[in-house]
Design a protein around this motif. Structure first.
Motif, PDB file in Angstrom:
ATOM      1  N   ALA A 119      -6.867  -4.917   8.285  1.00  0.00           N
ATOM      2  CA  ALA A 119      -5.597  -5.492   7.831  1.00  0.00           C
ATOM      3  C   ALA A 119      -5.310  -5.056   6.406  1.00  0.00           C
ATOM      4  O   ALA A 119      -6.205  -4.674   5.651  1.00  0.00           O
ATOM      5  CB  ALA A 119      -5.626  -7.013   7.910  1.00  0.00           C
ATOM      6  N   ARG A 120      -4.027  -5.121   6.071  1.00  0.00           N
ATOM      7  CA  ARG A 120      -3.560  -4.792   4.731  1.00  0.00           C
ATOM      8  C   ARG A 120      -2.833  -6.023   4.196  1.00  0.00           C
ATOM      9  O   ARG A 120      -2.159  -6.716   4.954  1.00  0.00           O
ATOM     10  CB  ARG A 120      -2.570  -3.634   4.853  1.00  0.00           C
ATOM     11  CG  ARG A 120      -1.938  -3.157   3.573  1.00  0.00           C
ATOM     12  CD  ARG A 120      -1.195  -1.848   3.836  1.00  0.00           C
ATOM     13  NE  ARG A 120       0.044  -2.045   4.588  1.00  0.00           N
ATOM     14  CZ  ARG A 120       1.189  -2.452   4.048  1.00  0.00           C
ATOM     15  NH1 ARG A 120       1.259  -2.734   2.764  1.00  0.00           N
ATOM     16  NH2 ARG A 120       2.277  -2.601   4.790  1.00  0.00           N
ATOM     17  N   ARG A 121      -3.046  -6.297   2.922  1.00  0.00           N
ATOM     18  CA  ARG A 121      -2.287  -7.391   2.288  1.00  0.00           C
ATOM     19  C   ARG A 121      -1.302  -6.769   1.309  1.00  0.00           C
ATOM     20  O   ARG A 121      -1.709  -5.920   0.501  1.00  0.00           O
ATOM     21  CB  ARG A 121      -3.236  -8.345   1.562  1.00  0.00           C
ATOM     22  CG  ARG A 121      -2.532  -9.634   1.146  1.00  0.00           C
ATOM     23  CD  ARG A 121      -3.315 -10.471   0.154  1.00  0.00           C
ATOM     24  NE  ARG A 121      -4.502 -11.097   0.702  1.00  0.00           N
ATOM     25  CZ  ARG A 121      -5.743 -10.750   0.393  1.00  0.00           C
ATOM     26  NH1 ARG A 121      -5.975  -9.762  -0.458  1.00  0.00           N
ATOM     27  NH2 ARG A 121      -6.765 -11.376   0.917  1.00  0.00           N
ATOM     28  N   ASP A 122      -0.039  -7.140   1.386  1.00  0.00           N
ATOM     29  CA  ASP A 122       0.938  -6.522   0.474  1.00  0.00           C
ATOM     30  C   ASP A 122       1.116  -7.376  -0.781  1.00  0.00           C
ATOM     31  O   ASP A 122       0.426  -8.392  -0.963  1.00  0.00           O
ATOM     32  CB  ASP A 122       2.251  -6.197   1.214  1.00  0.00           C
ATOM     33  CG  ASP A 122       3.057  -7.451   1.588  1.00  0.00           C
ATOM     34  OD1 ASP A 122       2.764  -8.540   1.053  1.00  0.00           O
ATOM     35  OD2 ASP A 122       3.979  -7.318   2.415  1.00  0.00           O
ATOM     36  N   GLU A 123       2.052  -6.967  -1.598  1.00  0.00           N
ATOM     37  CA  GLU A 123       2.255  -7.625  -2.903  1.00  0.00           C
ATOM     38  C   GLU A 123       2.668  -9.086  -2.735  1.00  0.00           C
ATOM     39  O   GLU A 123       2.460  -9.901  -3.627  1.00  0.00           O
ATOM     40  CB  GLU A 123       3.344  -6.914  -3.734  1.00  0.00           C
ATOM     41  CG  GLU A 123       3.092  -5.439  -4.020  1.00  0.00           C
ATOM     42  CD  GLU A 123       3.160  -4.572  -2.761  1.00  0.00           C
ATOM     43  OE1 GLU A 123       3.923  -4.926  -1.823  1.00  0.00           O
ATOM     44  OE2 GLU A 123       2.428  -3.567  -2.687  1.00  0.00           O
ATOM     45  N   ASP A 124       3.266  -9.422  -1.617  1.00  0.00           N
ATOM     46  CA  ASP A 124       3.689 -10.816  -1.399  1.00  0.00           C
ATOM     47  C   ASP A 124       2.607 -11.642  -0.718  1.00  0.00           C
ATOM     48  O   ASP A 124       2.858 -12.784  -0.322  1.00  0.00           O
ATOM     49  CB  ASP A 124       4.943 -10.860  -0.512  1.00  0.00           C
ATOM     50  CG  ASP A 124       6.112 -10.159  -1.160  1.00  0.00           C
ATOM     51  OD1 ASP A 124       6.238 -10.277  -2.393  1.00  0.00           O
ATOM     52  OD2 ASP A 124       6.874  -9.477  -0.441  1.00  0.00           O
ATOM     53  N   GLY A 125       1.448 -11.036  -0.515  1.00  0.00           N
ATOM     54  CA  GLY A 125       0.374 -11.767   0.169  1.00  0.00           C
ATOM     55  C   GLY A 125       0.524 -11.733   1.686  1.00  0.00           C
ATOM     56  O   GLY A 125      -0.215 -12.411   2.405  1.00  0.00           O
ATOM     57  N   TYR A 126       1.492 -10.959   2.180  1.00  0.00           N
ATOM     58  CA  TYR A 126       1.684 -10.867   3.631  1.00  0.00           C
ATOM     59  C   TYR A 126       0.603  -9.984   4.246  1.00  0.00           C
ATOM     60  O   TYR A 126       0.203  -8.975   3.663  1.00  0.00           O
ATOM     61  CB  TYR A 126       3.061 -10.254   3.947  1.00  0.00           C
ATOM     62  CG  TYR A 126       4.163 -11.280   3.970  1.00  0.00           C
ATOM     63  CD1 TYR A 126       4.231 -12.276   3.000  1.00  0.00           C
ATOM     64  CD2 TYR A 126       5.145 -11.254   4.959  1.00  0.00           C
ATOM     65  CE1 TYR A 126       5.239 -13.216   3.030  1.00  0.00           C
ATOM     66  CE2 TYR A 126       6.162 -12.194   4.988  1.00  0.00           C
ATOM     67  CZ  TYR A 126       6.200 -13.178   4.014  1.00  0.00           C
ATOM     68  OH  TYR A 126       7.194 -14.116   4.041  1.00  0.00           O
TER      69      TYR A 126
END
Ligand code: PRX
Length: 677
Positions: free
Chosen positions: A529-536
């Motif tokens: 998984a990847r977490r983006d800048e918004d924590g998504y």
């Protein structure tokens, strides 16, 4: 483990879709800050949080305990417990508890057959009556608390009836998907030592009639040979009461008086019988359900009473924002976990009206799903990206000619949803006014663990967004270090939630090794998984040797062992190749024994081998002859190379090939791919 790459077609688009305003009023979780407050509370005050939710349900005995666990193999045995000391019954909570609230005459399920016009419906009271009667039948056949009962049924009302009848008397159900082969059924019956099997004569899907009883008979024979005899086989004579697709024949079905009993006859014999609810301890087994394992042998995932009950109730309620007047349709089959949690247990505990559909989305034409939405005024729909992609291929008219104004929430499950499918679902199906909930979870997790809340979470196509209450996901690197902030790695969960599996049936060691050994202290999902800048969170797919075909997990090792069981095959390697509709599909490389040739006839035999040993879903789309397989000098097959060849990406970087025992194999494989099938 760290080989995490975005899958085919998963180019993220960064558009953000706000929750539809009309959903906010009266929603269980309204607005992002409500979600955030509840989420924080669920971690900080876990015990009171879950007790508050459990208070909606009935417990015969209370408990002063919350979640207790050990996730660290270095500190001893892995265990998870929830509300130790409590006693309850899940079937009671689905039925009597709702009936006591005056909901006896509410429709529990509409059943829609394969052929237009074949339909039934059942109220909560009628469902309770059938469940009670079948539980009396099971008791009369000697089934007691803790015994396993195998269920091999198509999508008919008797399937939830059978599951709930087991739950009522504390028998552990083991539902086997009716698309699985007789060998798969037999191995599951044997592993669970089930003595009673509930099946049907057959069922219809699209233009075809499937002879289920024949497969059940073959399985019973295999069980007998292994000294694990099925003593009673309860048969629903379903084909006798439905329309048969035109051009198909009503099959001849054989019955063996020594084992088989007729479901309807038994039900009449026991009609009105008292069969009291068995009060179960919080951690008694509720059911087991097999899921693919990377070593090839499927794992019997065990779920228990209080935790699974509370979690399936809560996730169904919040993720679908279930309300009294909803008509909810989950297109999954009860043979998979989605059917367990989101057709049977979660929705029934929420007293929802659901739909059970026997047929397929393209029969009699590709508008069938939307025809059902119009007919039943479906408000919440839950399906898989593979179905969405398959329907996208047809003219939009098949969707738009039906009234879909009842729809409010559209769910997706089973695999990462590519943005194109997400947007089609949102715009074409949902007329750009419904919330999309892309729910990430697993057989093992019991219920959703990463999902938007429909009236709270802004969504991004392709992202399952944020964790469900009580779930603390982390991304760890190959060394097991948590990656803070944006980043990509292995998806783990730091603490349990009530619905997490408790063990692998009969194999606690395998449970510990599969889920807790890679990253000590964490539950490892097997996904990247990847977490983006918004924590998504953006789930990128499996990082182990499991592949996801049409939302179903398959083990490459299991398909390989089916192929090598053929006398002409010396060695086989199976990888996932991208597929426009199924997401991915098995692609097999086979080396043959001296003298054998990969003729079309042999390919057919190999496909049949996989169909017989596992089921149609595992049959490779392509079988390529490979004079040799790329291996390291220590003999390990380098699958990343095979994956690139299966993908047909000639420009792809194959990585370091100098460690291969014989590099010339690669050129031969590319050549074979050209002439491949
Ligand atoms: O890889 C993930 C994928 O399906 C796997 C679980 O499969 P199974 O146990 O058969 O359960 C399927 C139904 C819950 C996961 O490890 N998966 C499931 N849902 C999603 C997903 N991948 C990405 N996004 C999802 N929404």
């Amino acid at each position: 483990m760290s080989d995490v790459k975005p899958k085919f077609g998963l180019n993220p688009i960064e558009d953000v879709f706000e929750p539809p305003a009309p959903l906010l009023a009266g929603a269980h979780v309204s607005g992002l800050s409500s979600y955030q407050d509840m989420y924080r509370d669920s971690l900080a005050n876990s015990e009171t949080f879950w007790k508050r939710i459990a208070a909606d349900l009935y417990f015969e005995n209370a408990s002063d305990r919350g979640l207790e666990w050990n996730f660290d193999v270095r500190k001893g045995d892995i265990f998870i417990r929830f509300m130790q000391g409590a006693r309850t019954n899940v079937a009671y909570n689905c039925l009597e508890r709702n009936i006591a609230r005056g909901l006896g005459s509410k429709i529990a399920f509409f059943w829609e057959g394969n052929e237009l016009g074949d339909e039934r419906k059942i109220t909560y009271q009628e469902l309770l009556d059938q469940v009670t009667t079948l539980s009396a039948v099971l008791r009369a056949k000697g089934v007691k608390k803790g015994d396993r009962v195998a269920i091999y049924l198509p999508m008919i009302i008797e399937l939830p009836v059978a599951m709930l009848a087991c739950a009522r008397i504390g028998a552990v159900h083991s539902v086997v998907f009716a698309g699985f082969s007789s060998e798969s059924l037999a191995s599951r019956i044997i592993d669970g030592k089930a003595r009673v099997l509930i099946t049907a004569d057959g069922f219809c899907r699209g233009p075809k009639v499937f002879k289920l009883k024949q497969l059940a008979d073959d399985a019973i024979k295999l069980c007998r040979e292994q000294n694990e005899p099925v003593e009673t086989c309860i048969v629903v004579k379903h084909l006798e009461r439905v329309r048969i697709p035109s051009g198909a024949d009503r099959p001849q079905v054989n019955y063996d008086d020594a084992v088989d009993v007729d479901y309807t006859e038994e039900m009449s014999r026991f009609a009105g019988a008292k069969s009291p609810v068995e009060w179960m301890d919080a951690e008694d087994y509720l059911f087991m359900l097999y899921t693919s394992g990377s070593t090839g042998k499927p794992k019997g995932v065990v779920h228990t009473q209080a935790g699974y009950m509370t979690y399936s109730y809560a996730t169904a309620k919040f993720t679908f924002d279930l309300q009294d007047d909803d008509v909810y349709w989950c297109t999954a089959d009860c043979g998979w976990i989605t059917g367990h949690t989101y057709i049977v247990y979660g929705p029934l505990m929420n007293a929802t009206t659901g739909i059970i559909f026997e047929g397929i989305p393209t029969h009699p034409d590709p508008g069938r799903c939307w025809n059902l939405v119009e007919k039943y005024k479906v408000t919440k729909m839950y399906t898989a990206p593979t179905l969405i992609r398959s329907l996208m291929a047809f003219k939009e008219e098949f969707v738009t000619k039906y009234d879909r104004s009842s729809l409010k929430i559209l769910g997706s499950v089973g695999e990462p949803i590519n943005p194109a499918a997400w947007l089609w679902y949102y715009k074409v199906v949902g007329e750009s006014r419904c919330a999309i909930v892309d729910t990430y979870w697993q057989t093992e997790t019991g219920g959703h663990i990463i999902t938007p809340m429909p009236a709270a979470t802004p969504t991004k196509p392709g992202s399952a967004t944020l964790p469900f209450f009580g779930v603390e996901p982390v991304i760890v690197d190959a060394q097991g270090q948590e990656i803070e902030g944006p980043g990509e790695g292995n998806l783990c969960i730091k603490r349990p939630w009530p619905g997490i599996m408790r063990t692998v049936y009969g194999d606690a060691d395998r449970f510990a090794k599969t889920y807790f050994a890679s990253f000590p202290g964490y539950y490892f999902t097997g996904d990247g998984a990847r977490r983006d800048e918004d924590g998504y969170l953006w789930v990128t797919g499996r990082v182990d040797d499991l592949m996801n075909v049409s939302g179903h997990l398959l083990s490459t090792a299991e398909i390989e062992s089916a192929l090598v069981a053929h006398h002409s095959v010396a060695e086989a390697a199976v990888v996932a190749a991208p597929h426009d509709i199924k997401g991915s599909t098995p692609y097999a490389f086979v080396s043959l024994k001296v003298g054998a040739k990969l003729t079309p006839a042999l390919i057919d035999e190999l496909k049949l081998m996989v169909r017989t040993k596992i089921g149609a879903i595992a049959v490779p789309d392509a079988i390529q002859y490979s004079p040799g397989l790329p291996k390291t000098r220590s003999g390990k097959i380098t699958r990343r190379i095979l994956r690139k060849i299966a993908e047909g990406d000639r420009k792809a970087d194959l990585g370091d090939t100098t460690t291969l025992a014989d590099e010339s194999v690669i050129a031969q494989l590319w050549e074979g791919r050209n002439g491949g099938c």
